[in-house]
Write a protein that holds these residues in place. Structure first.
Motif, PDB file in Angstrom:
ATOM      1  N   LEU A 248     -39.864  -5.286 -16.071  1.00  0.00           N
ATOM      2  CA  LEU A 248     -39.600  -4.865 -16.152  1.00  0.00           C
ATOM      3  C   LEU A 248     -40.302  -4.667 -14.908  1.00  0.00           C
ATOM      4  N   ALA A 249     -42.028  -4.027 -14.487  1.00  0.00           N
ATOM      5  CA  ALA A 249     -42.547  -3.584 -13.637  1.00  0.00           C
ATOM      6  C   ALA A 249     -42.353  -5.178 -12.877  1.00  0.00           C
ATOM      7  N   ASP A 250     -42.706  -5.913 -13.141  1.00  0.00           N
ATOM      8  CA  ASP A 250     -43.213  -7.154 -12.616  1.00  0.00           C
ATOM      9  C   ASP A 250     -42.187  -7.951 -11.630  1.00  0.00           C
ATOM     10  N   GLU A 251     -41.058  -7.210 -12.342  1.00  0.00           N
ATOM     11  CA  GLU A 251     -39.248  -7.933 -11.643  1.00  0.00           C
ATOM     12  C   GLU A 251     -39.059  -7.085 -10.636  1.00  0.00           C
ATOM     13  N   LEU A 252     -39.107  -5.738 -10.593  1.00  0.00           N
ATOM     14  CA  LEU A 252     -38.728  -4.742  -9.956  1.00  0.00           C
ATOM     15  C   LEU A 252     -39.605  -4.704  -8.908  1.00  0.00           C
ATOM     16  N   GLU A 253     -40.882  -5.107  -8.312  1.00  0.00           N
ATOM     17  CA  GLU A 253     -41.637  -5.198  -7.557  1.00  0.00           C
ATOM     18  C   GLU A 253     -41.611  -5.839  -6.805  1.00  0.00           C
ATOM     19  N   ARG A 254     -41.393  -7.186  -7.610  1.00  0.00           N
ATOM     20  CA  ARG A 254     -41.026  -8.443  -6.846  1.00  0.00           C
ATOM     21  C   ARG A 254     -39.582  -8.217  -5.806  1.00  0.00           C
ATOM     22  N   ALA A 255     -38.385  -7.276  -6.547  1.00  0.00           N
ATOM     23  CA  ALA A 255     -37.272  -7.361  -5.828  1.00  0.00           C
ATOM     24  C   ALA A 255     -37.562  -6.455  -4.687  1.00  0.00           C
ATOM     25  N   LEU A 256     -38.563  -5.034  -4.955  1.00  0.00           N
ATOM     26  CA  LEU A 256     -38.241  -4.308  -3.810  1.00  0.00           C
ATOM     27  C   LEU A 256     -39.078  -5.133  -2.620  1.00  0.00           C
ATOM     28  N   ALA A 257     -40.342  -5.835  -2.833  1.00  0.00           N
ATOM     29  CA  ALA A 257     -40.661  -6.718  -1.982  1.00  0.00           C
ATOM     30  C   ALA A 257     -39.635  -7.097  -1.252  1.00  0.00           C
ATOM     31  N   ALA A 258     -38.654  -8.207  -2.132  1.00  0.00           N
ATOM     32  CA  ALA A 258     -38.033  -9.151  -1.807  1.00  0.00           C
ATOM     33  C   ALA A 258     -37.254  -7.989  -0.602  1.00  0.00           C
ATOM     34  N   GLN A 259     -36.955  -6.978  -0.880  1.00  0.00           N
ATOM     35  CA  GLN A 259     -35.816  -6.123   0.102  1.00  0.00           C
ATOM     36  C   GLN A 259     -36.571  -5.711   2.038  1.00  0.00           C
ATOM     37  N   VAL A 260     -38.245  -5.193   1.507  1.00  0.00           N
ATOM     38  CA  VAL A 260     -39.374  -5.478   2.447  1.00  0.00           C
ATOM     39  C   VAL A 260     -39.203  -6.152   3.350  1.00  0.00           C
ATOM     40  N   LYS A 262     -37.140  -8.676   3.600  1.00  0.00           N
ATOM     41  CA  LYS A 262     -35.379  -8.443   4.696  1.00  0.00           C
ATOM     42  C   LYS A 262     -34.947  -7.249   5.678  1.00  0.00           C
ATOM     43  N   LEU A 263     -35.184  -5.802   5.212  1.00  0.00           N
ATOM     44  CA  LEU A 263     -35.610  -4.260   5.803  1.00  0.00           C
ATOM     45  C   LEU A 263     -36.835  -4.188   6.372  1.00  0.00           C
ATOM     46  N   PRO A 264     -36.833  -5.145   7.586  1.00  0.00           N
ATOM     47  CA  PRO A 264     -38.324  -4.389   8.134  1.00  0.00           C
ATOM     48  C   PRO A 264     -38.965  -2.774   8.236  1.00  0.00           C
ATOM     49  N   ASP A 265     -37.893  -1.723   8.129  1.00  0.00           N
ATOM     50  CA  ASP A 265     -37.905  -0.714   7.845  1.00  0.00           C
ATOM     51  C   ASP A 265     -38.077   0.374   6.428  1.00  0.00           C
ATOM     52  N   TYR A 266     -37.709  -0.979   5.733  1.00  0.00           N
ATOM     53  CA  TYR A 266     -37.326  -0.290   4.465  1.00  0.00           C
ATOM     54  C   TYR A 266     -39.125  -0.482   3.735  1.00  0.00           C
ATOM     55  N   VAL A 267     -39.194   0.929   2.265  1.00  0.00           N
ATOM     56  CA  VAL A 267     -40.753   1.210   2.289  1.00  0.00           C
ATOM     57  C   VAL A 267     -40.982   1.702   0.685  1.00  0.00           C
ATOM     58  N   PRO A 268     -40.745   0.943  -0.112  1.00  0.00           N
ATOM     59  CA  PRO A 268     -41.118   1.308  -1.716  1.00  0.00           C
ATOM     60  C   PRO A 268     -41.289   2.959  -2.029  1.00  0.00           C
ATOM     61  N   THR A 269     -40.786   3.202  -2.580  1.00  0.00           N
ATOM     62  CA  THR A 269     -41.433   4.176  -2.800  1.00  0.00           C
ATOM     63  C   THR A 269     -41.884   4.584  -4.473  1.00  0.00           C
ATOM     64  N   LYS A 270     -42.106   3.410  -4.838  1.00  0.00           N
ATOM     65  CA  LYS A 270     -43.218   3.223  -5.891  1.00  0.00           C
ATOM     66  C   LYS A 270     -43.970   2.524  -5.344  1.00  0.00           C
ATOM     67  N   TYR A 271     -45.270   3.326  -6.479  1.00  0.00           N
ATOM     68  CA  TYR A 271     -46.798   2.398  -6.580  1.00  0.00           C
ATOM     69  C   TYR A 271     -47.132   1.916  -7.680  1.00  0.00           C
ATOM     70  N   PHE A 272     -47.034   0.244  -7.547  1.00  0.00           N
ATOM     71  CA  PHE A 272     -46.806  -0.108  -8.802  1.00  0.00           C
ATOM     72  C   PHE A 272     -48.300  -0.507  -9.686  1.00  0.00           C
TER      73      PHE A 272
END
Length: 841
Positions: A248-260, A262-272
């Motif tokens: 789950l941690a690996d998959e979520l990290e990849r998913a949030l990185a993909a959002q970055v 797509k959306l340049p202003d987005y920064v994930p709030t969790k450091y994996f």
């Protein structure tokens, strides 16, 4: 230790009533209260961000300020509003001035800081300076204060930190700081500016209109939390779910990185990080207990796949639930507010997708793990070993199996094949050691065999299913080692019968044996865990084998080292043999530290030859040249690791002989013809004195000899006054005395001729005549020699050395001092009278 059966229901009821009352008082804050509950249960911390006026501080105070100690009725709470002026001592406690004044050490009274309380509330945490915030993080994460050598542990369990800033603002100011917070804090929550539902706004206005303050009466104690936290520690998490957390941690990290992307202003709030995965495990355990408290009181304390959904409150930025977020986005005007709500929505969708993918893949976990383990390859390698034993393959296979079996696969079915390969490996090793240490063309087992045995023992010791075979394996390996040690000693002793072994071969052999015996020592440490009774006997065998190996290698080195021959440069020969012997001594010292001195012992004869060659053949015209040669030779000996003392003591006669020959040539009589009157006044006498005369009269050799003797003081016999013989000192002193006498004779003649050619000062009547006499005196250059160049002072110093000598030599020197004094007096009297006359005319 489990709590009594009646205590847990009481604690559970108190916990539920406490937070249900808070949820009724603070509307639409469900996510925040869920995260606070999980933080209290798992002893972790919460960061709450959002615009002013959203009751962040009120909620933190209402929670932490009302969890009391049942013994005192008071909360264990440290509260502080952070400002730019806040310093470290405001948080960790003041300096203990009593300790400071009495001992000079800086210590803190941590009981008065946040380490002295169970809970902490830090308001406006991002208003502090970056260095202060980092120190807060370290204290909260480590639960201790490190100051020099002193470490002070604290009681802090849970801290709630609040800030009126949006996360985007914090990120723009200091992205590294936010990542540090995200990595060390388990829960981060965003509280929106307004309510999503109209009834919530209406209820808030109604309360304020009629001054209806929240009536918070529910009781929750630290002791209740202790009971619930103990339940969290008892929650079991299967290897199946541990794998799910990682996935789950690996998959979520990849998913949030993909959002970055797509959306340049987005920064994930969790450091994996690895730290965050471990914290996720405790968040999952806390979620199991929370679910038992609220939904399923009869559920066992064992995590299930359904519990993974609760990790959204750990991995994501907490905020309004999906439906509420959509409603708030429709009315939000502030771009910062909209950005935070968008982050909440994006992360929730990404988590849902990641969790669905993980649940789908969990069913294929056994097959996926089996493919990654590659047990079939291990079985194939073990089968090949039973036909052709190769110790290198044994080591790599044992290491690989140990990595796979300890702690082991998540799925028990995959362990069976690995255990089969491991048992086959043990059988192959047992067959090999039963055949004894010598096999094939090898003279002894070698390092690779000992490494294979060590890796096999480690595999057997660390794998529970193999441990019953450890005793028998240790016995067979112990017998093998005893035989191997005897073979190693015999192998070294056989060198006495092999005259073809050169020094270089001995160096390589000594290095190999040192490594092999070192590995045997490691094997003995492993055997101690399986057969401790045999270790003493084995260590005695290892010590005896090491002694025999060292003695044989040293004896062969002594006979195999003739020194380097055939080189024209003796220093090259010395340097080359020094390097080889240094390598051999280093190798022997690895076997036995007491072997230092072998290089000195074998190299010293060559050092004698080198010094004898240099001191016997190097020409010199002055004693100070010989001094430089001696200094260079001594430095060369030291550089090559040889003590120069015994070498120079042995070569003392050579130096004496060379100096006697030099003095015999030096001591021939030098003619000292008096200068003609014209030469005395014209400067020609000066040129002769400084030129041909000085080349023949080489005085200063006594001082050079004393310097040389001082240079050789390190080799002087204890009872002797000098290194060189007293006869040499006396010979040089007599030559020096003769040269001084010759110089003084010439100077006396020169001055007499000069003064005779000049009118006496008392007979000069005019300034012009006085100037002429002065010019003639200067032109003679006698004043230059005596005053500016200090020749008379120099000779006086030489005579001072000579007068210190006993007998007629010293007496003769004292007579020459009278001659020198007469020259000085005559010249001084004449020049002084002439100068006074010129000044008076």
């Amino acid at each position: 230790m489990h709590s009594p059966s009646h205590v847990y229901p009481q604690a559970a009821q108190a916990f539920r009533h406490f937070f249900q009352e808070l949820r009724e008082a603070y509307l639409e804050r469900e996510t925040l209260f869920t995260q606070i509950e999980l933080a209290l249960l798992s002893r972790e911390h919460v960061l709450v961000v959002g615009p002013p006026g959203t009751a962040k501080s009120a909620i933190a105070s209402s929670v932490l300020g009302r969890i009391v100690d049942e013994k005192t009725g008071l909360p264990s709470l440290f509260a502080k509003q952070i400002a730019e002026s806040t310093v470290q001592t405001d948080l960790i406690g003041p300096v203990d001035f009593k300790v400071l004044t009495e001992t000079g050490r800086t210590e803190f009274i941590t009981e008065d800081g946040m380490l002295g309380a169970t809970h902490a509330f830090l308001d406006e945490v991002f208003d502090g300076r970056d260095m202060l915030l980092r120190s807060i993080l370290n204290v909260l994460h480590e639960r201790e204060l490190k100051h020099g050598r002193r470490v002070t542990s604290g009681r802090i369990e849970c801290a709630i930190m609040t800030s009126n800033r949006y996360l985007s603002e914090v990120l723009a100011r200091s992205p590294e700081l936010l990542l540090a917070f995200a990595d060390r804090l388990s829960f981060i929550s965003f509280v929106p500016k307004s309510f999503a539902r109209r009834p919530s706004r209406a209820a808030m206005l109604h309360r304020f209109a009629f001054n209806l303050r929240p009536d918070l009466r529910a009781n929750l104690t630290l002791q209740h939390l202790d009971v619930l936290q103990e339940a969290v520690e008892r929650v079991t998490v299967s290897s199946h779910l541990l794998e799910a957390i990682e996935m789950l941690a690996d998959e979520l990290e990849r998913a949030l990185a993909a959002q970055v992307s797509k959306l340049p202003d987005y920064v994930p709030t969790k450091y994996f990080s690895q730290r965050s995965v471990v914290k996720a495990l405790w968040a999952l355990k806390a979620a199991v207990v929370r679910d038992q408290l609220y939904r399923r009181p009869d559920r066992p304390l064992e995590a299930t796949v359904e519990d993974l959904d609760a990790l959204r409150w750990f991995f994501l930025l907490g905020g309004p639930q999906a439906e509420e977020a959509e409603l708030l986005l429709k009315v939000a005007v502030d771009p910062r507010e909209r950005a935070q709500l968008e982050i909440v929505r994006i992360e929730q969708k990404a988590f849902d997708a990641a969790l669905a993918k993980v649940r789908a893949e969990l069913g294929t976990g056994v097959e996926r793990e089996a493919a990654s383990l590659g047990a079939a390859e291990d079985l194939k390698a073990v089968e090949a070993l039973s036909r052709n034993f190769q110790p290198g393959i044994v080591s790599t296979t044992a290491q690989r199996l140990r990595t796979k079996l300890v702690p082991g696969p998540r799925h028990p079915d995959n362990r069976v094949a690995l255990l089969g390969a491991a048992r086959g490996l043990l059988a192959a090793v047992e067959q090999r050691v039963a055949r004894g240490p010598i096999e094939g063309s090898e003279a002894r087992p070698g390092l690779i065999v000992f490494s294979a045995l060590a890796d096999t023992l480690a595999l057997c010791r660390l794998t529970p299913e193999l441990r019953p075979r450890l005793g028998a394996l240790c016995d067979s390996v112990a017998r093998f080692i005893v035989q191997a040690l005897e073979v190693m000693a015999l192998n070294a002793e056989s060198l006495a019968f092999d005259e073809t072994v050169a020094l270089e071969s001995l160096i390589g052999l000594a290095d190999n044996l040192a490594e092999e015996l070192g590995r045997v020592g490691e094997l003995l440490a492993l055997l101690a865990e399986g057969r401790s009774g045999a270790v003493g006997w084995l260590r005695s065998s290892e010590v005896e084998a090491r002694r025999r190996v060292v003695a044989a290698l040293r004896q062969r080195a002594t006979s195999a080292f003739p020194g380097t021959r055939g080189r024209r440069d003796p220093l090259d020969a010395l340097a080359a043999d020094s390097r080889r012997l240094a390598q051999l001594e280093q190798a022997l010292c690895r076997l036995d530290p007491e072997q230092r001195g072998l290089k000195q012992e074998l190299l010293q004869p060559l050092g004698f030859a080198y010094v004898r060659d240099v001191l016997s053949t190097t020409p010199f015209d002055r004693i100070d040249q010989l001094t430089r040669t001696v200094q260079s030779v001594a430095e060369n000996l030291r550089r090559e690791g040889l003590a120069p003392e015994p070498v120079f003591a042995e070569c003392r006669e050579i130096l004496d002989t060379r100096l006697r020959e030099y003095v015999s040539q030096l001591g021939r009589e030098v003619a000292s013809p008096p200068p003609a009157p014209q030469a005395a006044a014209s400067g020609e006498a000066y040129n002769f004195y400084r030129g041909d005369f000085s080349n023949l009269v080489r005085d200063g050799e006594l001082a050079a000899l004393i310097g040389l003797d001082g240079q050789l003081a390190f080799a002087r016999p204890p009872s002797a006054s000098f290194f060189l013989s007293e006869a040499i000192h006396e010979s040089v002193a007599r030559v020096e005395l003769s040269f001084v006498q010759t110089r003084l004779k010439y100077l006396r003649s020169w001055l007499t001729q000069l003064l005779s050619s000049l009118p006496a000062p008392q007979n000069i009547q005019s300034r012009a005549t006085a100037d002429q006499v002065f010019d003639r005196l200067v032109k003679s250059r006698f004043p230059l020699l005596t005053l500016k160049e200090g020749e008379l002072v120099r000779i006086k110093g030489v005579l001072g050395q000579l007068t210190a000598m006993s007998g007629d030599l010293g007496e003769s020197a004292r007579k020459l001092e009278n001659v020198l004094r007469g020259i000085d007096d005559d010249f001084s009297r004449f020049s002084r009278q002439l100068l006074e006359l010129r000044a008076s005319l």
